[in-house]
Write a protein that holds these residues in place. Structure first.
Motif, PDB file in Angstrom:
ATOM      1  N   VAL A   1       1.017  -1.060  -0.001  1.00  0.00           N
ATOM      2  CA  VAL A   1       0.050   0.008  -0.102  1.00  0.00           C
ATOM      3  C   VAL A   1       0.966   1.184  -0.146  1.00  0.00           C
ATOM      4  O   VAL A   1       1.804   1.402   0.955  1.00  0.00           O
ATOM      5  CB  VAL A   1      -0.928   0.007   1.246  1.00  0.00           C
ATOM      6  CG1 VAL A   1      -1.818   1.280   1.224  1.00  0.00           C
ATOM      7  CG2 VAL A   1      -1.554  -1.277   1.377  1.00  0.00           C
ATOM      8  N   VAL A   2       0.529   2.063  -0.843  1.00  0.00           N
ATOM      9  CA  VAL A   2       1.321   3.366  -1.037  1.00  0.00           C
ATOM     10  C   VAL A   2       0.534   4.485  -0.808  1.00  0.00           C
ATOM     11  O   VAL A   2      -0.725   4.746  -1.348  1.00  0.00           O
ATOM     12  CB  VAL A   2       2.187   3.558  -2.407  1.00  0.00           C
ATOM     13  CG1 VAL A   2       2.713   4.774  -2.521  1.00  0.00           C
ATOM     14  CG2 VAL A   2       3.052   2.349  -2.679  1.00  0.00           C
ATOM     15  N   VAL A   3       0.677   5.528   0.218  1.00  0.00           N
ATOM     16  CA  VAL A   3       0.028   6.567   0.550  1.00  0.00           C
ATOM     17  C   VAL A   3       1.120   7.847   0.081  1.00  0.00           C
ATOM     18  O   VAL A   3       2.042   7.832   0.512  1.00  0.00           O
ATOM     19  CB  VAL A   3      -0.307   6.525   2.097  1.00  0.00           C
ATOM     20  CG1 VAL A   3      -0.862   8.011   2.418  1.00  0.00           C
ATOM     21  CG2 VAL A   3      -1.026   5.352   2.334  1.00  0.00           C
ATOM     22  N   GLU A   4       0.396   8.727  -0.477  1.00  0.00           N
ATOM     23  CA  GLU A   4       1.055   9.742  -1.111  1.00  0.00           C
ATOM     24  C   GLU A   4       0.320  10.891  -0.164  1.00  0.00           C
ATOM     25  O   GLU A   4      -0.858  11.187  -0.371  1.00  0.00           O
ATOM     26  CB  GLU A   4       1.158  10.183  -2.304  1.00  0.00           C
ATOM     27  CG  GLU A   4       1.690  11.259  -3.030  1.00  0.00           C
ATOM     28  CD  GLU A   4       2.082  11.546  -4.480  1.00  0.00           C
ATOM     29  OE1 GLU A   4       2.558  12.607  -4.854  1.00  0.00           O
ATOM     30  OE2 GLU A   4       1.481  10.620  -5.180  1.00  0.00           O
ATOM     31  N   VAL A   5       1.166  11.945   0.122  1.00  0.00           N
ATOM     32  CA  VAL A   5       0.942  13.084   0.893  1.00  0.00           C
ATOM     33  C   VAL A   5       0.940  14.043  -0.075  1.00  0.00           C
ATOM     34  O   VAL A   5       1.860  14.585  -0.228  1.00  0.00           O
ATOM     35  CB  VAL A   5       1.751  13.474   2.362  1.00  0.00           C
ATOM     36  CG1 VAL A   5       0.955  14.737   3.026  1.00  0.00           C
ATOM     37  CG2 VAL A   5       1.587  12.290   3.255  1.00  0.00           C
ATOM     38  N   GLU A   6      -0.237  14.460  -0.382  1.00  0.00           N
ATOM     39  CA  GLU A   6      -0.381  15.676  -1.257  1.00  0.00           C
ATOM     40  C   GLU A   6       0.017  17.230  -0.790  1.00  0.00           C
ATOM     41  O   GLU A   6      -0.445  17.451   0.485  1.00  0.00           O
ATOM     42  CB  GLU A   6      -2.029  15.816  -1.956  1.00  0.00           C
ATOM     43  CG  GLU A   6      -2.303  14.787  -2.649  1.00  0.00           C
ATOM     44  CD  GLU A   6      -1.684  14.681  -4.161  1.00  0.00           C
ATOM     45  OE1 GLU A   6      -1.303  15.526  -4.676  1.00  0.00           O
ATOM     46  OE2 GLU A   6      -1.454  13.515  -4.591  1.00  0.00           O
ATOM     47  N   ARG A   7       0.612  17.942  -1.551  1.00  0.00           N
ATOM     48  CA  ARG A   7       0.973  19.342  -1.010  1.00  0.00           C
ATOM     49  C   ARG A   7       1.846  19.066   0.156  1.00  0.00           C
ATOM     50  O   ARG A   7       1.923  20.296   0.720  1.00  0.00           O
ATOM     51  CB  ARG A   7      -0.287  19.931  -1.020  1.00  0.00           C
ATOM     52  CG  ARG A   7      -1.195  20.251  -2.250  1.00  0.00           C
ATOM     53  CD  ARG A   7      -2.332  20.905  -2.100  1.00  0.00           C
ATOM     54  NE  ARG A   7      -2.423  21.879  -0.902  1.00  0.00           N
ATOM     55  CZ  ARG A   7      -3.504  22.735  -0.569  1.00  0.00           C
ATOM     56  NH1 ARG A   7      -4.373  22.480  -1.217  1.00  0.00           N
ATOM     57  NH2 ARG A   7      -3.240  23.518   0.562  1.00  0.00           N
ATOM     58  N   ALA A   8       2.801  18.119   0.359  1.00  0.00           N
ATOM     59  CA  ALA A   8       3.731  18.124   1.661  1.00  0.00           C
ATOM     60  C   ALA A   8       4.718  19.230   1.085  1.00  0.00           C
ATOM     61  O   ALA A   8       4.945  19.731   2.300  1.00  0.00           O
ATOM     62  CB  ALA A   8       4.327  16.817   1.683  1.00  0.00           C
ATOM     63  N   ALA A   9       5.225  19.627   0.233  1.00  0.00           N
ATOM     64  CA  ALA A   9       5.996  20.606   0.005  1.00  0.00           C
ATOM     65  C   ALA A   9       5.490  22.035   0.376  1.00  0.00           C
ATOM     66  O   ALA A   9       6.067  22.915   1.005  1.00  0.00           O
ATOM     67  CB  ALA A   9       6.545  20.675  -1.162  1.00  0.00           C
ATOM     68  N   ALA A  10       4.186  22.256   0.079  1.00  0.00           N
ATOM     69  CA  ALA A  10       3.528  23.518   0.520  1.00  0.00           C
ATOM     70  C   ALA A  10       3.222  23.667   1.943  1.00  0.00           C
ATOM     71  O   ALA A  10       3.659  24.618   2.624  1.00  0.00           O
ATOM     72  CB  ALA A  10       2.144  23.603  -0.296  1.00  0.00           C
ATOM     73  N   LEU A  11       3.074  22.538   2.667  1.00  0.00           N
ATOM     74  CA  LEU A  11       2.915  22.413   3.980  1.00  0.00           C
ATOM     75  C   LEU A  11       4.191  22.845   4.967  1.00  0.00           C
ATOM     76  O   LEU A  11       4.167  23.588   5.612  1.00  0.00           O
ATOM     77  CB  LEU A  11       2.576  21.119   4.596  1.00  0.00           C
ATOM     78  CG  LEU A  11       1.014  20.385   4.499  1.00  0.00           C
ATOM     79  CD1 LEU A  11       0.912  19.131   4.775  1.00  0.00           C
ATOM     80  CD2 LEU A  11       0.252  21.352   4.962  1.00  0.00           C
ATOM     81  N   GLY A  12       5.303  22.282   4.345  1.00  0.00           N
ATOM     82  CA  GLY A  12       6.796  22.578   4.880  1.00  0.00           C
ATOM     83  C   GLY A  12       6.993  24.033   4.618  1.00  0.00           C
ATOM     84  O   GLY A  12       7.550  24.866   5.374  1.00  0.00           O
ATOM     85  N   THR A  13       6.784  24.720   3.598  1.00  0.00           N
ATOM     86  CA  THR A  13       6.915  25.862   2.912  1.00  0.00           C
ATOM     87  C   THR A  13       6.042  26.912   3.957  1.00  0.00           C
ATOM     88  O   THR A  13       6.603  28.073   4.414  1.00  0.00           O
ATOM     89  CB  THR A  13       6.592  26.319   1.473  1.00  0.00           C
ATOM     90  OG1 THR A  13       7.479  25.427   0.711  1.00  0.00           O
ATOM     91  CG2 THR A  13       6.849  27.675   1.244  1.00  0.00           C
ATOM     92  N   ALA A  14       4.825  26.634   4.106  1.00  0.00           N
ATOM     93  CA  ALA A  14       4.006  27.580   5.033  1.00  0.00           C
ATOM     94  C   ALA A  14       4.054  27.395   6.262  1.00  0.00           C
ATOM     95  O   ALA A  14       4.143  28.317   7.121  1.00  0.00           O
ATOM     96  CB  ALA A  14       2.350  27.315   4.609  1.00  0.00           C
ATOM     97  N   TYR A  15       4.575  26.162   7.091  1.00  0.00           N
ATOM     98  CA  TYR A  15       4.272  26.433   8.402  1.00  0.00           C
ATOM     99  C   TYR A  15       5.844  25.718   9.000  1.00  0.00           C
ATOM    100  O   TYR A  15       5.993  25.649  10.003  1.00  0.00           O
ATOM    101  CB  TYR A  15       3.492  25.027   8.787  1.00  0.00           C
ATOM    102  CG  TYR A  15       2.203  25.256   8.593  1.00  0.00           C
ATOM    103  CD1 TYR A  15       1.403  26.511   9.038  1.00  0.00           C
ATOM    104  CD2 TYR A  15       1.360  24.975   7.416  1.00  0.00           C
ATOM    105  CE1 TYR A  15       0.239  26.898   8.762  1.00  0.00           C
ATOM    106  CE2 TYR A  15      -0.074  25.240   6.876  1.00  0.00           C
ATOM    107  CZ  TYR A  15      -0.547  26.252   7.511  1.00  0.00           C
ATOM    108  OH  TYR A  15      -1.762  26.494   7.221  1.00  0.00           O
ATOM    109  N   GLY A  16       6.857  25.606   7.817  1.00  0.00           N
ATOM    110  CA  GLY A  16       8.187  25.225   8.304  1.00  0.00           C
ATOM    111  C   GLY A  16       8.468  23.472   8.331  1.00  0.00           C
ATOM    112  O   GLY A  16       7.542  22.951   8.456  1.00  0.00           O
ATOM    113  N   PRO A  17       9.487  23.112   8.381  1.00  0.00           N
ATOM    114  CA  PRO A  17       9.938  21.944   8.074  1.00  0.00           C
ATOM    115  C   PRO A  17       9.341  20.885   9.370  1.00  0.00           C
ATOM    116  O   PRO A  17       8.997  19.766   9.195  1.00  0.00           O
ATOM    117  CB  PRO A  17      11.403  21.663   7.911  1.00  0.00           C
ATOM    118  CG  PRO A  17      11.808  22.882   7.659  1.00  0.00           C
ATOM    119  CD  PRO A  17      10.666  23.895   8.096  1.00  0.00           C
TER     120      PRO A  17
END
Length: 86
Positions: free
Chosen positions: A39-55
């Motif tokens: 089973v593969v789960v991809e987190v959509e917009r993960a890069a945007a979360l890191g940019t908006a809220y920090g790593p």
């Protein structure tokens, strides 16, 4: 040191190398017993979360997801974090 390499430091999930080992073992014809699933789960917009809220916030999201996935799996199952290496 081996335990550090076997798990992702941010999430506690298995590392890519641990996942590869588990997949080779699970899909090896001589070792197959019963059914095997991946089973593969991809987190959509993960890069945007890191940019908006920090790593650190993005790592918290991944860690929460890993904990929840592990809570719903058997001890012999592998929950791994694969970050753009495949």
């Amino acid at each position: 040191l081996a335990a550090d390499l076997a798990h992702d430091s941010a999430t506690g999930a298995a590392s890519v190398e641990t996942l590869r080992t588990a997949l080779v073992r699970a899909f090896h014809p001589a070792r197959r017993v019963g059914e095997t699933a991946l089973v593969v789960v991809e987190v959509e917009r993960a890069a945007a979360l890191g940019t908006a809220y920090g790593p650190a916030a993005a790592d918290d999201i991944y860690a929460t997801l890993a904990r929840r996935l592990r809570a719903g799996t058997r001890g012999s199952d592998v929950v791994a974090r694969v970050a753009a290496v495949l």
